[in-house]
Design a protein around this motif. Structure first.
Motif, PDB file in Angstrom:
ATOM      1  N   ARG A 410       1.784 -20.121  10.451  1.00  0.00           N
ATOM      2  CA  ARG A 410       1.001 -19.514   9.890  1.00  0.00           C
ATOM      3  C   ARG A 410       0.060 -18.082  10.901  1.00  0.00           C
ATOM      4  O   ARG A 410      -0.378 -17.560  10.350  1.00  0.00           O
ATOM      5  N   ALA A 411       0.213 -18.906  11.975  1.00  0.00           N
ATOM      6  CA  ALA A 411      -0.013 -17.839  13.023  1.00  0.00           C
ATOM      7  C   ALA A 411       0.669 -16.685  12.660  1.00  0.00           C
ATOM      8  O   ALA A 411      -0.232 -15.470  12.494  1.00  0.00           O
ATOM      9  N   LEU A 412       1.494 -16.356  12.496  1.00  0.00           N
ATOM     10  CA  LEU A 412       2.595 -15.410  12.457  1.00  0.00           C
ATOM     11  C   LEU A 412       2.441 -15.273  11.154  1.00  0.00           C
ATOM     12  O   LEU A 412       2.014 -13.831  11.042  1.00  0.00           O
ATOM     13  N   LEU A 413       2.024 -15.986  10.074  1.00  0.00           N
ATOM     14  CA  LEU A 413       1.266 -15.262   8.471  1.00  0.00           C
ATOM     15  C   LEU A 413       0.741 -14.062   8.635  1.00  0.00           C
ATOM     16  O   LEU A 413       0.816 -13.204   8.510  1.00  0.00           O
ATOM     17  N   GLU A 414      -0.197 -14.560   9.643  1.00  0.00           N
ATOM     18  CA  GLU A 414      -1.799 -14.105   9.609  1.00  0.00           C
ATOM     19  C   GLU A 414      -1.542 -12.868  10.519  1.00  0.00           C
ATOM     20  O   GLU A 414      -1.965 -11.906  10.065  1.00  0.00           O
ATOM     21  N   GLU A 415      -0.321 -12.257  11.164  1.00  0.00           N
ATOM     22  CA  GLU A 415      -0.048 -11.485  11.694  1.00  0.00           C
ATOM     23  C   GLU A 415       0.058  -9.815  10.978  1.00  0.00           C
ATOM     24  O   GLU A 415      -0.024  -9.483  11.539  1.00  0.00           O
ATOM     25  N   ASP A 416       1.564 -11.020  10.135  1.00  0.00           N
ATOM     26  CA  ASP A 416       1.854 -10.010   8.922  1.00  0.00           C
ATOM     27  C   ASP A 416       0.726  -9.540   8.150  1.00  0.00           C
ATOM     28  O   ASP A 416       0.512  -7.900   7.897  1.00  0.00           O
ATOM     29  N   LEU A 417      -0.335 -10.365   7.626  1.00  0.00           N
ATOM     30  CA  LEU A 417      -1.453  -9.677   7.139  1.00  0.00           C
ATOM     31  C   LEU A 417      -2.647  -8.713   7.408  1.00  0.00           C
ATOM     32  O   LEU A 417      -2.936  -8.590   6.692  1.00  0.00           O
ATOM     33  N   ARG A 418      -2.798  -9.240   8.685  1.00  0.00           N
ATOM     34  CA  ARG A 418      -2.986  -8.155   9.288  1.00  0.00           C
ATOM     35  C   ARG A 418      -2.790  -6.874   9.705  1.00  0.00           C
ATOM     36  O   ARG A 418      -3.286  -5.457   9.593  1.00  0.00           O
ATOM     37  N   SER A 419      -1.494  -6.520   9.245  1.00  0.00           N
ATOM     38  CA  SER A 419      -0.780  -5.541   9.381  1.00  0.00           C
ATOM     39  C   SER A 419      -1.651  -4.221   8.702  1.00  0.00           C
ATOM     40  O   SER A 419      -1.799  -4.390   7.695  1.00  0.00           O
ATOM     41  N   PRO A 420      -1.435  -3.546   9.239  1.00  0.00           N
ATOM     42  CA  PRO A 420      -1.999  -1.919   8.981  1.00  0.00           C
ATOM     43  C   PRO A 420      -1.724  -2.316   6.917  1.00  0.00           C
ATOM     44  O   PRO A 420      -1.524  -0.841   6.014  1.00  0.00           O
ATOM     45  N   CYS A 421      -0.141  -2.015   6.585  1.00  0.00           N
ATOM     46  CA  CYS A 421       0.197  -2.256   5.800  1.00  0.00           C
ATOM     47  C   CYS A 421      -0.274  -2.933   4.274  1.00  0.00           C
ATOM     48  O   CYS A 421       0.116  -2.283   3.672  1.00  0.00           O
ATOM     49  N   THR A 422      -0.450  -4.346   5.171  1.00  0.00           N
ATOM     50  CA  THR A 422      -1.304  -4.916   3.689  1.00  0.00           C
ATOM     51  C   THR A 422      -2.077  -4.359   2.813  1.00  0.00           C
ATOM     52  O   THR A 422      -1.775  -4.749   1.200  1.00  0.00           O
ATOM     53  N   GLU A 423      -3.224  -3.673   3.029  1.00  0.00           N
ATOM     54  CA  GLU A 423      -4.205  -3.038   2.128  1.00  0.00           C
ATOM     55  C   GLU A 423      -3.070  -1.905   0.987  1.00  0.00           C
ATOM     56  O   GLU A 423      -3.003  -2.068  -0.046  1.00  0.00           O
ATOM     57  N   GLU A 424      -1.955  -1.460   2.136  1.00  0.00           N
ATOM     58  CA  GLU A 424      -1.152  -0.447   0.677  1.00  0.00           C
ATOM     59  C   GLU A 424      -0.597  -1.480  -0.282  1.00  0.00           C
ATOM     60  O   GLU A 424      -0.186  -1.222  -1.059  1.00  0.00           O
ATOM     61  N   ILE A 425       0.239  -3.233   0.212  1.00  0.00           N
ATOM     62  CA  ILE A 425       0.817  -2.920  -0.640  1.00  0.00           C
ATOM     63  C   ILE A 425      -0.082  -3.593  -1.839  1.00  0.00           C
ATOM     64  O   ILE A 425       0.399  -4.240  -2.869  1.00  0.00           O
ATOM     65  N   ALA A 426      -1.414  -4.548  -1.439  1.00  0.00           N
ATOM     66  CA  ALA A 426      -2.731  -4.833  -2.518  1.00  0.00           C
ATOM     67  C   ALA A 426      -2.710  -4.099  -3.403  1.00  0.00           C
ATOM     68  O   ALA A 426      -3.279  -4.126  -5.009  1.00  0.00           O
ATOM     69  N   VAL A 427      -2.800  -2.560  -2.497  1.00  0.00           N
ATOM     70  CA  VAL A 427      -3.596  -1.747  -4.024  1.00  0.00           C
ATOM     71  C   VAL A 427      -2.594  -1.258  -4.844  1.00  0.00           C
ATOM     72  O   VAL A 427      -2.254  -1.284  -5.831  1.00  0.00           O
ATOM     73  N   PHE A 428      -1.031  -0.926  -4.320  1.00  0.00           N
ATOM     74  CA  PHE A 428       0.479  -0.728  -5.058  1.00  0.00           C
ATOM     75  C   PHE A 428       0.475  -1.863  -6.135  1.00  0.00           C
ATOM     76  O   PHE A 428       0.975  -1.762  -7.269  1.00  0.00           O
ATOM     77  N   ARG A 429       0.039  -3.618  -5.768  1.00  0.00           N
ATOM     78  CA  ARG A 429       0.334  -4.088  -7.346  1.00  0.00           C
ATOM     79  C   ARG A 429      -1.385  -3.627  -8.116  1.00  0.00           C
ATOM     80  O   ARG A 429      -0.666  -4.195  -9.090  1.00  0.00           O
ATOM     81  N   ALA A 430      -2.066  -3.671  -7.765  1.00  0.00           N
ATOM     82  CA  ALA A 430      -3.430  -3.276  -8.583  1.00  0.00           C
ATOM     83  C   ALA A 430      -2.583  -2.381  -9.564  1.00  0.00           C
ATOM     84  O   ALA A 430      -2.960  -2.163 -10.637  1.00  0.00           O
ATOM     85  N   PHE A 431      -2.071  -1.351  -8.862  1.00  0.00           N
ATOM     86  CA  PHE A 431      -1.828  -0.202  -9.270  1.00  0.00           C
ATOM     87  C   PHE A 431      -1.027  -0.678 -10.696  1.00  0.00           C
ATOM     88  O   PHE A 431      -1.519  -0.348 -12.054  1.00  0.00           O
ATOM     89  N   ALA A 432       0.166  -1.646  -9.819  1.00  0.00           N
ATOM     90  CA  ALA A 432       0.882  -1.713 -11.324  1.00  0.00           C
ATOM     91  C   ALA A 432       0.526  -2.607 -12.365  1.00  0.00           C
ATOM     92  O   ALA A 432       0.627  -3.030 -13.614  1.00  0.00           O
ATOM     93  N   ASP A 433      -0.820  -3.390 -11.932  1.00  0.00           N
ATOM     94  CA  ASP A 433      -1.732  -4.607 -12.883  1.00  0.00           C
ATOM     95  C   ASP A 433      -2.142  -3.738 -13.944  1.00  0.00           C
ATOM     96  O   ASP A 433      -2.346  -3.764 -14.966  1.00  0.00           O
ATOM     97  N   ALA A 434      -3.096  -2.357 -13.504  1.00  0.00           N
ATOM     98  CA  ALA A 434      -3.398  -1.348 -14.750  1.00  0.00           C
ATOM     99  C   ALA A 434      -2.474  -1.114 -15.654  1.00  0.00           C
ATOM    100  O   ALA A 434      -3.154  -1.329 -16.349  1.00  0.00           O
ATOM    101  N   VAL A 435      -1.514  -0.384 -14.655  1.00  0.00           N
ATOM    102  CA  VAL A 435      -0.213   0.238 -15.954  1.00  0.00           C
ATOM    103  C   VAL A 435       0.205  -0.978 -17.075  1.00  0.00           C
ATOM    104  O   VAL A 435       0.443  -0.790 -18.500  1.00  0.00           O
ATOM    105  N   ALA A 436       0.477  -1.732 -16.541  1.00  0.00           N
ATOM    106  CA  ALA A 436       1.007  -3.358 -17.785  1.00  0.00           C
ATOM    107  C   ALA A 436      -0.451  -3.096 -18.675  1.00  0.00           C
ATOM    108  O   ALA A 436      -0.465  -2.941 -20.058  1.00  0.00           O
ATOM    109  N   GLU A 437      -1.846  -3.033 -18.357  1.00  0.00           N
ATOM    110  CA  GLU A 437      -2.378  -3.053 -19.416  1.00  0.00           C
ATOM    111  C   GLU A 437      -2.798  -2.171 -20.782  1.00  0.00           C
ATOM    112  O   GLU A 437      -3.102  -2.621 -21.720  1.00  0.00           O
ATOM    113  N   GLY A 438      -1.396  -1.053 -20.298  1.00  0.00           N
ATOM    114  CA  GLY A 438      -0.784   0.186 -21.577  1.00  0.00           C
ATOM    115  C   GLY A 438      -0.608  -0.652 -22.226  1.00  0.00           C
ATOM    116  O   GLY A 438      -0.289   0.236 -23.249  1.00  0.00           O
TER     117      GLY A 438
END
Length: 590
Positions: A410-438
């Motif tokens: 769990r400690a390793l997982l938290e380290e991974d989620l603190r990566s500066p890249c996590t936000e980009e992944i999250a926004v990307f997924r939200a972008f995909a969800d928004a496109v799907a609403e079309g």
């Protein structure tokens, strides 16, 4: 001279399209003419230093034609990433098994590698004084605001991540290469805060949205400890013909925006630069910027053919309305009016009875301001908020992958989620969800500036793999994003630009990127054009004449699928203002 007492380091930042490159180049040229040895660096993925300076540039300092003491270079993110990957992986070729080398290359295949590699070069210039010791001044022509702020926060963000990460790996691969740079990153962060050596120059147009963005940037920079800030208001227009309603409206709009600028800007040292009648290109024009009044060449109405202008915006709305559902993406260089175009399309489609969802992936989030809180049946407005999406994503990953882990896991997982890249992944997924609403109606997306947008589109597979690495739950919207974006019956990409050199050329580059990704733009939209208008002011007439060349380029690049929106006397905000955009048809249009 724009800066009489310039510090050694100068950063130029601001909303896209405000003139950062022009003012940065003008400052560099004027300092070089004054006898200083200057290095000008662009960290913008869509740099056009070459064009403005009339000198071919690369990733190493190159002497600018006509000025032997001025050197310029571009930091190419893709080239930097390739070099960075090879530096990390190369020593292991032929030493480790091929499968191990392939695994390492995969670790360095994500978009974060591109960003950290570009920053790595930037840090070498700012954080290691020996690399620029031969220059009196180092000037950075930075990317649009969101990218710049991320660039400036990376020293502390990556430093903190390196200190806390104990696993030795991250989404940018093994951390050994980054750890070697940690001292340089710390020096970079400190250099940014030293008022004696560094000035942060906020560049803005005399427009409400651009000044609001500059005010937000000023506050965020102060939070980072960057206190030495200077404001340049570029392109301030003063009418010389009191009988020209367009000129008077333009002057009034600029004066009102300056009078109502955010408090965070009012205390800054300020320099106003008059609107130029022509594009500021070449050493001579740059040397004169901000000095005495430029001469304006007389023009005649006969010089401006208007019978063959591109189609107005209305027919494009008709074309989109003929479809019952799908996604409309307004894309282009920052500051060209993507928000206005997206809002106008959404309002018109909703008024024609379609169910429309208008949302933004733009960190600046100007959609609400453009609509001015007006309500319209069939239209809903939302925003992809990076903070909310990141926390939502982290919680889902914890729930999906954290239950079966021991304390160390769990400690390793938290380290991974603190990566500066996590936000980009999250926004990307939200972008995909928004496109799907079309699939259920129209979705209109006011997307981020070009570099960020292309990052989202081109990195779909890389993000897909990154999501799969952290959790096996990959949504249908992510799985189907690229097929949807490549389906011309479902996705309508509107390339938005201005009738000026840099926006048109960057729109062409954006179109090339889209075509390589298998996405064909539906149409080009040239915004804020003077061509359909009758103007008498000599500066506006000369700018109007200069527009024709770039409108013709847009028509050719778009295969004659170009639509024109004229400069509007009343700002296109609120429902009534946005209706003007679609209704501003030019009778002479084909």
């Amino acid at each position: 001279m724009l800066f009489e007492h310039a510090t050694r380091n100068l950063f130029f930042t601001g909303k896209g399209g405000v003139g950062k490159t022009t003012t940065a180049c003008a400052t560099a040229v004027q300092l070089a003419i004054a006898g200083k040895r200057v290095l000008l660096v662009s960290t913008d993925p869509a740099s056009n230093l070459d064009e403005v300076l009339s000198t071919p540039l690369g990733t190493e300092p190159t002497s600018v034609r006509g000025l032997p003491t001025l050197f310029a270079m571009n930091i190419d993110p893709e080239a930097a990433a390739a070099e960075y990957r090879e530096r990390m992986v190369g020593p292991y070729r032929g030493v480790l098994p091929d499968v191990a080398v392939a695994s390492m290359e995969e670790q360095f295949s994500g978009s974060c590698t591109v960003e950290i590699a570009a920053f790595d070069q930037f840090a070498q210039l700012l954080g290691e004084p020996s690399t620029t010791q031969d220059y009196d001044h180092v000037i950075f022509d930075t990317a649009p605001t969101g990218h710049t702020l991320r660039l400036l926060t990376l020293p502390s963000a990556w430093s903190e991540f390196l200190e806390e990460n104990t696993s030795g790996t991250s989404c940018v691969g093994p951390l050994a290469g980054l750890q070697k740079q940690q001292a340089v990153y710390a020096q970079t962060a400190e250099a940014l805060r030293q008022a004696q050596t560094t000035t942060l120059v906020l560049v803005s147009r005399p427009e409400t949205s651009a000044l609001a963005e500059a005010g937000k940037t000023a506050d965020e920079l102060r939070e980072l400890g960057v206190e030495n800030q200077h404001l340049i208001i570029n392109g301030l227009f003063e009418a010389t013909d009191v009988n020209d309603p367009v000129a008077l409206a333009m002057q009034k709009r600029g004066q009102s925006a300056i009078a109502e600028m955010p408090e965070s800007l009012q205390s800054l040292k300020q320099r106003q630069i008059p609107l130029s009648a022509r594009a500021v290109m070449g050493i001579d024009a740059l040397a004169q910027l901000g000095s005495a009044e430029e001469s304006v060449q007389p023009t005649s109405d006969g010089e401006l053919p208007t019978s063959d202008l591109p189609a107005s915006f209305g027919p494009l709305i008709d074309q989109l309305s003929a479809k019952s559902k799908g996604v409309v993406l307004a894309m282009g260089k920052g500051g060209v009016g993507k928000t206005t175009v997206a809002c106008a399309v959404a309002v018109e489609l909703a008024q024609r009875g379609h169910a429309v969802r208008l949302t933004t992936t733009d960190p600046a989030a100007h959609v609400a301001a453009t609509l001015a809180q007006d309500a319209l049946p069939n239209l809903t407005v939302g925003r992809i908020d990076p903070g909310e999406e990141t926390e939502k994503y982290r919680n889902e990953v914890r729930a999906a992958a954290g239950d079966g882990l021991d304390e160390q896991g769990r400690a390793l997982l938290e380290e991974d989620l603190r990566s500066p890249c996590t936000e980009e992944i999250a926004v990307f997924r939200a972008f995909a969800d928004a496109v799907a609403e079309g699939e259920d109606g129209f979705v209109v997306l006011d997307t981020a500036p070009t570099g960020h947008t292309i990052l989202l589109l081109d990195s779909a597979l890389a993000f897909h793999k990154e999501v799969s690495r952290q959790t096996s739950q990959v949504s249908d919207s992510v799985e189907n994003l690229l097929p949807r974006l490549r389906d011309p019956e479902f996705t309508n990409v509107l390339v938005v630009t201005l009738p000026e050199a840099t926006p048109v050329h960057e729109a062409a580059a954006l179109q090339e990127d889209l075509l390589r990704a298998g996405i064909k733009p539906t149409a080009w939209v040239v915004n804020q054009s003077l061509l359909p208008l009758t103007v008498h002011d000599p500066i506006l007439k000369q700018r109007q004449l200069g527009e024709r060349k770039y409108v013709d380029e847009a028509v050719e690049q778009s295969d004659h699928r170009t639509h024109l929106i004229p400069w509007l006397i009343e700002p296109p905000t609120g429902l009534e203002g946005l209706r003007q955009v679609a209704e501003s048809s030019n009778p002479a249009c084909c």
